[in-house]
Design a protein around this motif. Structure first.
Motif: not given
Length: 132
Positions: A51, A54, A58, A84-85
Motif C-alpha cells: 500500500r 502518500d 502514482r 490505485h493505491d
C-alpha cells in the motif's frame, strides 16, 4: 612505441567487450515506499504487494506496472491486479525473503535489467530494500 600502441588497442578491445557484456537497464524507478499487504511466492519470483505512501509518485507506479508486464518474463497475470493505491513488485532470488506482511519498506533503485541473451525482456532487481 609499437608495443604501447598494441597494448592500447588490446585494452580498447577488452573494455569494449566488457561494456557489451554488461546488462542494459530497460526501466528504472528510483524509489517506491509503502506497507506490505501481501506476499505471494510464485514459480520464478516472489510478488510483494504494498500500500503506497502518500509521497510515492502514482504515475511512476503505473509506469512500473506497465514495464513489468511488457519487459519481464514473469506471468504478471498470475497475481491480482493492484488497486490505485497499491504497487505490485516482483523480486527474484532471495531479495524478498526477509520481508513480512505489515512491514513498512522503501525500495531504492528498483529496475528491470535486460537479459544478455534476449535484450527485449529482462528481470527485476533492486539496489536496496530498507525497512522502517
Amino acid at each position: 612505441m609499437k608495443t604501447l600502441a598494441q597494448l592500447l588497442a588490446l585494452l580498447c578491445v577488452a573494455f569494449g567487450s566488457l561494456a557489451h557484456a554488461l546488462p542494459d537497464t530497460l526501466a528504472r524507478f528510483p524509489k517506491v515506499s509503502g506497507e506490505i499487504t501481501e506476499i505471494k511466492k510464485g514459480e520464478l519470483c516472489t510478488a510483494v504487494r504494498i500500500r503506497l505512501d502518500d509521497d510515492t509518485d502514482r504515475s511512476g507506479v503505473r509506469k512500473l506496472h506497465s514495464a513489468l508486464q511488457r519487459k519481464t518474463y514473469y506471468r504478471f497475470k498470475d497475481f491480482r491486479k493492484p488497486d490505485h493505491d497499491e504497487a505490485l513488485l516482483l523480486f527474484v532470488r532471495n531479495e524478498a525473503e526477509s520481508l513480512k506482511v505489515r512491514d513498512k519498506i522503501v525500495v531504492h533503485g528498483y529496475a528491470i535489467i535486460a537479459d544478455l541473451e534476449a535484450s527485449r525482456r529482462g528481470f527485476p532487481t533492486c539496489n536496496k530494500i530498507e525497512k522502517q
